[in-house]
Every structure is written in C-alpha cells, then in structure tokens.
Scaffold this motif. Structure first.
Motif, short mmCIF file in Angstrom:
data_model
loop_
_atom_site.label_atom_id
_atom_site.label_comp_id
_atom_site.label_asym_id
_atom_site.label_seq_id
_atom_site.Cartn_x
_atom_site.Cartn_y
_atom_site.Cartn_z
N TYR A 31 2.26 -9.92 -5.58
CA TYR A 31 1.84 -10.08 -6.98
C TYR A 31 0.39 -9.69 -7.20
CZ TYR A 31 6.17 -12.53 -8.19
OH TYR A 31 7.46 -12.85 -8.44
N GLN A 32 -0.44 -9.69 -6.14
CA GLN A 32 -1.83 -9.25 -6.27
C GLN A 32 -1.94 -7.93 -5.51
OE1 GLN A 32 -4.09 -10.68 -8.14
NE2 GLN A 32 -3.09 -12.65 -8.56
N PRO A 33 -1.72 -6.81 -6.19
CA PRO A 33 -1.55 -5.55 -5.48
C PRO A 33 -2.76 -5.12 -4.65
CG PRO A 33 -1.73 -5.17 -7.86
CD PRO A 33 -1.60 -6.65 -7.65
N GLU A 34 -3.97 -5.53 -5.05
CA GLU A 34 -5.16 -5.08 -4.32
C GLU A 34 -5.17 -5.58 -2.88
OE1 GLU A 34 -5.15 -6.90 -7.05
OE2 GLU A 34 -6.26 -5.91 -8.65
N SER A 57 -2.20 -6.40 -1.25
CA SER A 57 -0.81 -6.34 -0.79
C SER A 57 -0.35 -4.89 -0.63
CB SER A 57 0.12 -7.03 -1.79
OG SER A 57 -0.39 -8.25 -2.22
N GLN A 58 -1.28 -3.98 -0.46
CA GLN A 58 -0.88 -2.57 -0.39
C GLN A 58 0.03 -2.30 0.82
OE1 GLN A 58 -1.35 0.18 -2.61
NE2 GLN A 58 -1.65 -1.62 -3.88
N GLY A 59 -0.11 -3.08 1.86
CA GLY A 59 0.74 -2.87 3.03
C GLY A 59 2.20 -3.07 2.69
N LEU A 69 -0.69 -0.14 7.85
CA LEU A 69 -0.27 -0.71 6.56
C LEU A 69 -0.44 -2.22 6.56
CD1 LEU A 69 2.93 1.16 5.34
CD2 LEU A 69 0.54 1.63 4.89
N SER A 70 -0.06 -2.84 7.65
CA SER A 70 -0.09 -4.31 7.69
C SER A 70 -1.49 -4.81 7.37
CB SER A 70 0.38 -4.83 9.05
OG SER A 70 -0.62 -4.64 10.03
N ARG A 71 -2.51 -4.05 7.80
CA ARG A 71 -3.89 -4.51 7.63
C ARG A 71 -4.36 -4.48 6.18
NH1 ARG A 71 -7.23 -4.54 12.17
NH2 ARG A 71 -8.84 -3.62 10.88
N LYS A 72 -3.53 -3.98 5.30
CA LYS A 72 -3.89 -3.96 3.87
C LYS A 72 -3.31 -5.18 3.14
CE LYS A 72 -3.73 1.05 4.16
NZ LYS A 72 -5.17 1.39 4.12
#
Lengths: 449, 125, 527
Positions: free
Chosen positions: A101-104, A106-108, C88-91
């Motif tokens: 819900y907080q994309p900044e 949660s980009q992974g 990716l996981s680290r984001k």
C-alpha cells in the motif's frame, strides 16, 4: 515467552504512564460476566524444541509423496521446486511485508507482481492478468462472476469435464448469487458436446484445458460458437506447465483464463496455499476482481510500480466492488515468478516435454496390462484408466499399502456417479523416474491378476 | 438560450427544449481530484430521478452520478472514456456526461439556480 | 541491459518536487541498486537456470495443438536470477526490519520455527487427494487446530477451508443464508456499520443481500438504539467487527446480539481484530453466530506481501450443520474427510456447498498451530494484553500532540487518530505518513476507517519492545511539532530517502500499463 519483548518492569512503567493500575482496566468495556479470569483450557507455553518434537510426530504420521512413487494429480501436481525459490521467498523483505500500500517502500513486491502479471499473460496468451487469486478453483468462480458482469447475463454452462471441486464451487456461488448454472454430464472419453448448449441467455461457457480426465481438445470452435451468441469462453487450466507445450487458451479465443499456478514454484501442501491466475482482455479490466499492479513514474521521472485501478475493489467500492477479495496469494505468486524466471522459455518447454514423455511411456505400458483400458488419445501429463476386472477403489487402496500412490479414483470426486466408479486418473511428472513407473506397472499387473 | 439547473449531488443540467445536458460541477471535479475514469450509461436507457446513471472515478474514490430527474438517455459523451482528464479541464463545458430527454418538466422546479447552488456549497463547507 | 524507455510526461505538480541529487554513472547509490525487469535482463531464449534431463524420445500426443512460436520468457542462469530477486527484495520494508504499525492488519513477529515446521515433508509434500489412510497425521493436525479455535472462541463448530478473511466472511454469510433458506425466510437486508471493513458490504452484496448502513455513534461504537431502529423482519444478519475498526470494544455487544436474535437475524462477527481478545473473552459467550479468524493476523502466519492467508470460520450451534464441505469426522481411531453431500446428509448435516477445491490452507494451519503451541494458553493471553497495553501506551504518549476523533479513552490493540491536529497546516494525513517513511517507519493505516476524517490507525502489536515504542513516540512527537510550526517541505516532498519518490498514481490509472511489452520487436518492425 520468547516472542514477547515486554518485561514486567516495562509493563508496570507503561501502565503508570497510561494511568491505570492493572492491565484488566484496559478491558473495562468487556462485560464483566464475560471476561475470562482464568486461562482457557489449553496447554501452557512450550520451548522451541518441545514444539518441534510435537509437530514432528504429526508430520511423521503421513506418507509424503516424495518418499514413494506418487502419480496423484487432479489439480495439484508433484513437481520439483528449486532450492533457490524457497530461499528467496523466505527473505524477510518478501515474507514479512504487507500488501504494497506504500509503493515507495514496496517496489520489490510491486515489481515482482508486475513480472508475475506479464508472465501470466505470456503463458495464457491474454492481454492482462491480475496480481493473483487464492487458487485455481476460486479464480474460476470469480471468472464466471466476471463474465456475468461483462455480458449482463447470468446463465453459466459448465463442462462436465471440469474438475468436480471447481464445478461444486461454481454451483455453490451461482446458487447463492442468483445465477443459473447448467452443468453437463461428465464424459470421460472426451467427446463432450458443448456447443449445442449455448443459447442467447448464456453468459459464459466454462471448459477445462486439458480437461479433468486429461483430454486435450481444440477450443477455437467453442470460442467462436460462444462469441456468435454473445457469450464468453472461460478456460480453466489446472496444470499450468501444460502451457509450455500447448497452444495458449488466448490463441484459441478464450475471453477469461483462470488457472491454478501451483505446479510452478509451489509444493503440494495438502491442497493449500496455492496461487490462482486470472487473465483476460484489456477491455474487460474494470470488471476484473483482485489487485492489479501497474507501471508509472515517480516524482523524479523514474519508472516505478503501484497498485492501480483500485476503485474496482472492496476497500473503496464496498458493496459495489467487483469481488470481496482482499488478501490474495502474494508469496505463492512470487514463488511462481521466481521458478518461471529460473526456467525461462527453454526450461519450461523442456520441463513440459519431460512431463509429456513420462506420461506417454507410462500410459503405453499400462495399456498392455490386462484389465486396464487407457481412455485418452491426446493428453499432456495426466490420463484416465478404466479398471475392467477389479474395483478401482480397492486397487488404489491396495497399492497404497504397497507404498505406491497410483492416482485418484474418480469415485472420490464423483461419488454419486456409479458409471465412473471404475476409473482412475493417473498423472506422471518429471519427478516420476522410469524405475518408479516400472514399479507401478508391475504392481498394478500383480494386483489385477 | 439554455437554462441552467443544479442538484444537491453537484450535477448541472443545461436545458434546451426537452433535452437536458448533464455533467458534474466545477466544484465537484475539484473535490474529486484527478479523474481517471468515467463510465457512462447506454443510449436508450430510462432512469428515474435519484437513480445511478454513471460512475466517475479518481485514484482512490468512485462516485455515482445520479439522474437529477426522470429521463431517457439520448446521447453519451464518449470522449470521456478515452480522455477522463477532460472532466478536470472543462467540467461544465466539453466534459458533459450525457443528454437526457426530459419526461417530467416540473421536476426541474425543485432544482437550484447557479446562485442558490453557490450559496449551497458555501454553506456546506 | 536495456530499460524500457518509453516514458510518460511527468505531471507538473510532481516535477516541482524534483530534488537534484548527486548522480552516479551507474544509476546505483551505494547499497541502493537499480534493477530492471527480468525481461530486460536477457534476450536469450535458449538459456535456463534449471537443468532438466532430456525427455525420452517419443512422438507427442497433443491432438495437433502444440504451441508454435515463442512464449517470450527470458533465459537466465541461477546466479542471475538469484541476484535479481535479492535486489528486488531490498526495495521492501518488512516487519523483520522495524515497526510496521498498520492498524487492522496486525503485523506481528513471524517466528521462523513456523516456517521450518510447515516445510516438514509430512505437511508440505502430501497430496490432498492421496488416500486418507496415508494422511492421518495431517488430518489430526487439522483436528487439533479446530479444537484450539473452538476453545478460544467458545463456539460449537469450525469450517477450516476458507482461504482468507474475506473468503471466511463469505463462508459465514453463506451459512447464515443457508439457515434462512432452510427456514424458508426471504430476508434480504444485512446491517453493516459505516466503520466496517470494505469486505463486509462487498461480501453481503456478493451473495445478493442489500446492505443497510449503520451510523457510528459519537463515541466510535455502534449503539443499541441504532441497531434496534434498523432491525426488521427483512434483516437477515448484522455484520459487526469487534473490537471495531476504531480500536474500541463494542460495549453494548451482548445487548445487540440479543436484539438481533430476537428479531430472527444472525450475528456475523468480523474477526479481523480477534488478536486483541484471545484468551480474554470468547466471542461465543457474546452471542456471535459466525466469525472468521485471520490466521495471518491473530496467529502470525506471514503476510507475504499480500498473502496467502487463511480464514477459518467458527459457527454457533444453530449454523453448524450448514458448514461447507469438506469437514473432518472421527470414526473410531480413524479420521475421515467428509467431501460430498451424500455422506454429509447421512451424517445429519446440510452443507452450504463447497468454497474451494481441496481442504484449505494446510500450510497456514501448520504455522498457526505451531504459534499456538509455542505461546500456550498463558502466552496467548499475555500477547493480547501486551498488544492492548502497547496501543494504550502510544495513546497516552501521543494524545497531547495528535488528535483523537472520539475523545481520549481506553482503546484495544490499536489507537485511532484523525487529522484535526493538521488543520491549519495545509498538510494531509498522507503527507504525515510519507514523512514517517523517511524516518524509517512504515506508516500506520491511513484514511481508514472511512468514518474518521484523515484517519490514522496505529496498531503496534505485542511484538514491540518498550524501547522501540519510546523511539517511535519521540519521532512522531517531533513530526507533529514540525507539522504545526516548521517548514512544510519535510512533508510534501517526502519520502526522499527511498528507492522511489511519490508515484504518479493518476497516470497509472488513466493509462494503465499492466504488463511489460517487448518494445524492441515493435522497433524492428518499424525498421
């Protein structure tokens, strides 16, 4: 208790700040006569070692499919999941995060979902896919309701060769939501006549590919018959690896594809959790249930991903939402995506060829056994046999005692259809070695003598 | 010259003869924020006053557009399907939603004039 | 590597917030690594990260339906794939990294023992359709989970198969509908408070009920009066969350239940917040007829970035016989799955039907029961108390700088604030939440419940130490002070220290791009 950080000293200091003497005062709104003063009647806390011992005893009381020859399929398949997949999905950042819900931050998860959606469209030959459903069966039921919304009709035609559990689920939801559901009689030899059932009230026709009994048929004629009546074709796939070798449902004219994705990245797990795939045409996206991830830019113009089109969903649309779904199968979808990325196109193709070849070899040696009839001509990794001289259920139980899981007796899923009680559905995957297949054939021969 | 009417649900009606052009007000589009999608009715549909005719969506909200009066849909502004941003740019002009054939002209009398509507907004803030 | 460069115009309001930063040649910033989509990492379709022995040589039997042409999945070796997903996981933010105070979502610690146990072969490698004689251990575990859930809720039966909370709601509401159908009742209204989770009205509407909204009282609860007024012979059920989404225990719940039953309706309880009261009060004692339990909230099965969950439903005696297929029955020493209507009828049951293929989320059952055994009855009660204590500690420590919509009163496991304290600042709840991200915290749930303007719902859970909470309090107090008197940049430009800044959700919705497209192919055609 090892999971609880507060000490009694902490608790006292905190109670003081709050201004109460005892934690029970914080539960003052609970009616006093309902407030539990004693512990509920369950065992007290245990150490990690003690818990492990206890759980080991449960685990030890079942026969795992990887410890013996297993040919059980019917919607869930025994495949090898690479070690990399399980390692990656257990990374804290994937395992212990919430819905993005907080994309900044949660980009992974979001980028992985975008990759997942893209992979699903590639496999199914459709334009769009959502970020997953609970499993294949619930995805199929949602596909039907979606078709009803799109066509504004509510008569559903369900193939008799759709997995009986899927059929039951569609029937249950149709019944309670006021839709009509016409279910055809199962046709285990694969000659089901579907087209004649379509009429001007038909919202959609639901067909499994390959079907429950393992048959493969061209769906294009069904699609065009449906389309000319203004109806949609919903294609259900329970063995997604088949699409590595077979034409995609989209290329045959499917309007919605609902699939079980377990075979890629996910274990048997006694039936759950798994991952439902749902794919469709872009023009129908606003009727789609579930979360959808989309591409956009951030404030500095860099590509990023967000959950989008959420006005379809329950947390905004409430009673007018396309579905009530909220939690989906995020981590199972991630496992799917990682496994499929590892496979790549040529790996997937090779995997599906091995599955197909193993099934052909097994089917051919079974066809030679007296008392066994193989019902399929075209199939992927699953086929149906008829036992002509013994009770099929007894055969399954006897072989299980000999530590061979030989398949699923159709009577377990279709108990009210005695005409199907002599059938067993047999699946062979890349995990079934030639030796396992020989063992199976030898014992089956022996049992049928 | 067309006559203007306004509803408490923030729709405007521009009436010319027995046809009303309906859209959402400047104030409403501002409240909604960036409009991302508009779903219109179908030509030939009948609606009673107060029934939901169309849906207008921003990123985090979906709002129903209610028919201010009884009517028959004569025309739908299909431009909004491909360009929902027009609602933000020209709500009371090019971004009208649909045209209605008026069935009960006396229903117009309970609607507001522009002055009354502006007063209504000022009071509700 | 080629990043798909087809870009969108940057909306003007976002372009303003651009902060020039020290750019690197690679685009990476130390440990912060840029990563393209998997499809952009390789255009080799003949490579694979998995070695598979060649198939035996035989002619295919695919009925002439063999796929032709490329699927398009790129080929990558194992190390390339590993690195891609680790990057990716680290984001992502995660509970294992820090406080994740999403109200109503219950982000508590996920013990790794649970993961280990769920992967034991006797749970993970058994097939749902292998002979029941070969899965007695699994059935025994399900039975044990069922008995624990019944003991904790004081209800009379449980349906294990629902796959998540909303699916459990569907199950419970269908049981209610089945019971009304059996009694030839045609009641068609379901009462839902305006503070309810969106899944409640969506579920009721999904199965054809009309939703009637109950107002929230000035104290943030549902009043007996409002329920009385809304009840009629047309009402089939009420769906009530307890503790509710404002973080409050419904004080009139017993009277409401009685009134609902008197009117011939059923009481569905949304169990999303059951974690506040485990071991403290039993829903069955409060008059609940059906309630789902989110194993991924209360019993700590991991959220996994959005699932999978599990939503078993406990049912009162009056609804028990309508529970869906399958269910487990004991026959002497043998446990047996009842999977069809024929058998269920012989057993005196009237199942509402089937809600999923197979038997439910076994993997989640294993994790949940492992959690329960670890905690024990004493630990579970302590967990509820600590969750409530932590929330009230936050309330007491923040009440003078943030504002509470229903006045200052004891809350349960989550504390609700509104945006009144931001009134003259031009800042929104969203700005405040985004600034928390820069401080290293996941924001609380924002803009929910809908009944509260600019809602901020904070659920710390029992997994936080006092020291962690004190640090969090210090940060929130400083932010609140800064919001009221400092320059607004910290908020409106936030977040800055994240892999991505605020994202343009408007364009994402106006011009949806929902999958990657190989632009190179288009280019080639154009050439």
């Amino acid at each position: 208790m090892r999971y609880l950080p507060l000490t009694s000293q902490d608790r006292n200091a905190m109670l003081e700040r709050i201004g109460v003497n005892d934690v029970s005062e914080l539960f003052a709104d609970v009616p006093p006569d309902k407030y539990l003063r004693d512990l509920v009647n369950l065992p007290l806390a245990k150490s990690e070692f003690e818990v492990q011992q206890e759980m080991n005893s449960f685990a030890g009381a079942s026969m795992p499919a990887n410890s013996l020859p297993s040919f059980v399929g019917c919607g869930i398949y025994h495949h090898h999941v690479p070690a990399t997949v399980d390692h990656l999905i257990q990374r804290s950042e994937f395992l212990t995060s919430y819905t993005p819900y907080q994309p900044e931050i949660s980009q992974g998860t979001l980028q992985a979902l975008f990759e997942f959606q893209t992979q699903v469209t590639m496999l199914t030959g459709m334009e769009i896919a959502n970020a997953s459903m609970y499993d294949g069966s619930t995805a199929s039921a949602e596909a039907v309701l979606m078709a009803n919304r799109i066509t504004k009709r509510n008569k559903v035609i369900v193939s008799g060769n759709l997995h009986p559990h899927y059929r039951e689920l569609i029937k249950t939801l149709a019944h309670y939501s006021g839709a009509k559901c016409a279910t055809l009689v199962p046709n285990p030899i694969g000659h089901e006549e579907l087209i004649q059932e379509i009429d001007d009230d038909t919202s959609c026709i639901v067909v499994q590919f390959p079907d429950f009994y393992g048959h493969i048929r061209d769906l294009a004629p069904i699609a065009s018959a449906a389309h000319s009546a203004g109806a949609l074709l919903v294609v259900v796939v329970t063995e997604i690896i088949a699409l590595g070798l077979l034409q995609s449902p989209g290329s045959m004219g499917a309007d919605i594809v609902a699939a079980e994705g377990q075979s890629i990245g996910n274990g048997l797990n006694f039936g759950g959790p798994h991952v439902g795939l749902l794919a469709a045409h872009l023009r129908h996206v606003r009727h789609m249930p579930g979360r959808i991830c989309g591409e956009t830019l951030d404030a500095e113009g860099r590509r990023g991903f967000v959950l989008t089109l959420s006005t379809r969903e329950q947390h905004i649309r409430r009673e007018k939402a396309t579905s009530n779904i909220c939690t989906n199968s995020g981590l199972c979808a991630l496992a799917f995506t990682i496994h499929l990325s590892l496979l790549g196109q040529c790996g997937l193709k090779r995997l599906s060829e091995v599955n197909h070849a193993n099934a052909i070899t097994l089917a051919d040696s079974m066809a030679e056994i007296e008392g066994v009839e193989v019902l399929n001509r075209a199939f992927f990794n699953e086929f149906t046999i008829r036992i002509t001289n013994k009770d099929a259920n007894d055969v399954v139980e006897t072989l299980a005692k000999r530590r061979i899981l030989c398949g699923v007796p159709v009577s377990r899923l279709e108990p009210d259809k005695p005409e199907l009680s002599d059938l067993i559905i047999v699946a062979a995957t890349e995990t079934n070695t030639a030796i396992e297949c020989e063992t199976y054939v030898d014992h089956l021969k022996d049992v049928l003598q | 010259m067309a006559q203007e009417y306004f509803s408490k649900d923030h729709e405007y009606l521009r009436v010319s003869g027995d046809t009303a052009t309906v859209g959402i007000t400047l104030h409403a589009q501002k409240e909604l924020g960036d409009v991302v999608f508009v779903e219109g009715p179908e030509i030939g549909q009948h609606f009673k006053a107060g029934e939901a005719v169309a849906v207008v969506e921003s990123v985090k909200a979906a709002s129903e557009i209610y028919s201010p009066i009884d009517g028959l849909i004569l025309e739908v502004n299909t431009v909004l399907e491909s360009n929902p941003a027009l609602v933000n740019e020209d709500a009371e002009g090019a971004a009208w939603f649909f045209k209605l054939k008026i069935i009960k002209p006396d229903q117009l009398t309970i609607l507001m004039s522009r002055t009354d509507y502006e007063k209504f907004i000022a009071e509700s803030i | 590597m080629s990043i798909n460069s087809e870009s969108r115009p940057i909306p003007s309001f976002l372009a303003n917030t651009h902060t020039p930063d020290t750019t690197t040649f690679s685009g990476n910033k130390g440990l912060e690594l840029e990563e393209g989509l998997i499809f952009e990492l390789s255009d080799n379709l003949h490579k694979s990260g998995i070695d598979i022995p060649a198939p035996s040589n035989c002619e295919k039997r695919l009925g002439g339906l063999e796929r032709s042409g490329d699927i398009g999945l790129p080929g990558l070796s194992e190390p390339e794939t590993m690195r891609h997903y680790v990057r990716l996981s680290r984001k992502n933010y995660a509970i294992d990294m820090g406080l994740y105070p999403l109200g109503s979502c219950t982000m508590k610690h996920n013990p790794r023992l649970n993961e280990k146990i769920a992967r034991l072969s006797g749970f993970a490698d058994i097939h749902p359709l292998q002979p029941q004689s070969t899965v007695q251990g699994a059935l025994a575990l399900m039975q044990m989970l069922a008995s624990y859930l019944l003991e904790l809720t004081g209800m009379s039966s449980v349906a294990l198969s629902p796959k998540a909370g909303a699916h459990g709601e569907l199950c419970g509401m269908l049981a209610i509908k089945a019971a009304h159908d059996a009694a030839c009742n045609t009641r068609n209204i379901v009462l839902v408070p305006e503070s309810a989770h969106g899944t409640n009205p969506a579920t009721a509407a999904f199965i054809g009920y009309k939703v009637k909204t109950l107002p929230t009282s000035n104290s943030g609860t549902v009043s007996l009066e409002a329920v009385r007024e809304a009840l009629s012979s047309e009402v089939a059920a009420i769906m009530l969350t307890n503790p509710n989404t404002c973080g409050l225990f419904e004080p009139e719940i017993v009277a409401i239940a009685n009134e609902v039953h008197k009117a011939g309706a059923y009481f569905y309880c949304d169990g999303a917040n059951f974690n506040a009261i485990v071991g403290k009060v039993r829903p069955g004692d409060l008059g609940v007829d059906a309630m789902h339990i989110n194993l991924h909230k209360t019993f700590s099965t991991p959220h996994g970035g959005g699932g999978p969950g599990a939503g078993p439903v406990v049912l009162s005696e009056s609804l028990a016989r309508y529970a869906p297929l399958p269910y487990i029955k004991r026959d002497g020493d043998i446990l047996q799955l009842v999977e069809n209507q024929l058998e269920a009828k012989l057993d005196g049951k009237a199942p509402l039907g089937r809600l999923t293929a197979f038997h439910g989320q076994m993997g989640m059952f294993v994790r949940a029961i492992t959690y329960m055994l670890s905690h024990g009855s004493d630990g579970m009660r302590q967990a509820s108390e600590d969750a409530v204590l932590n929330a009230n500690y936050l309330r007491a420590s923040l009440k003078d700088v943030l504002t509470q919509p229903f006045g200052d009163k004891t809350c349960m496991h989550e504390v609700l604030f509104d945006d009144t304290f931001l009134k003259d600042t031009n800042l929104s709840t969203l700005d405040f939440a985004k600034a928390m991200i820069d401080e290293g915290y996941h924001p609380m749930t924002v803009y929910f419940p809908l009944v509260v303007h600019g809602a901020m719902l904070i659920e710390p859970t029992e997994s936080e130490s006092k020291a962690n909470l004190d640090q969090f309090i210090k940060t929130l107090r400083a932010l609140a002070r800064e919001a009221k008197s400092g320059p607004p940049e910290r908020f409106i430009k936030a977040p800055i220290y994240t892999p991505r800044r605020r994202l343009d959700e408007t364009t994402a919705a106006r011009k949806p791009r929902l999958s990657w497209k190989p632009t190179s192919k288009v280019d080639k055609v154009a050439e």
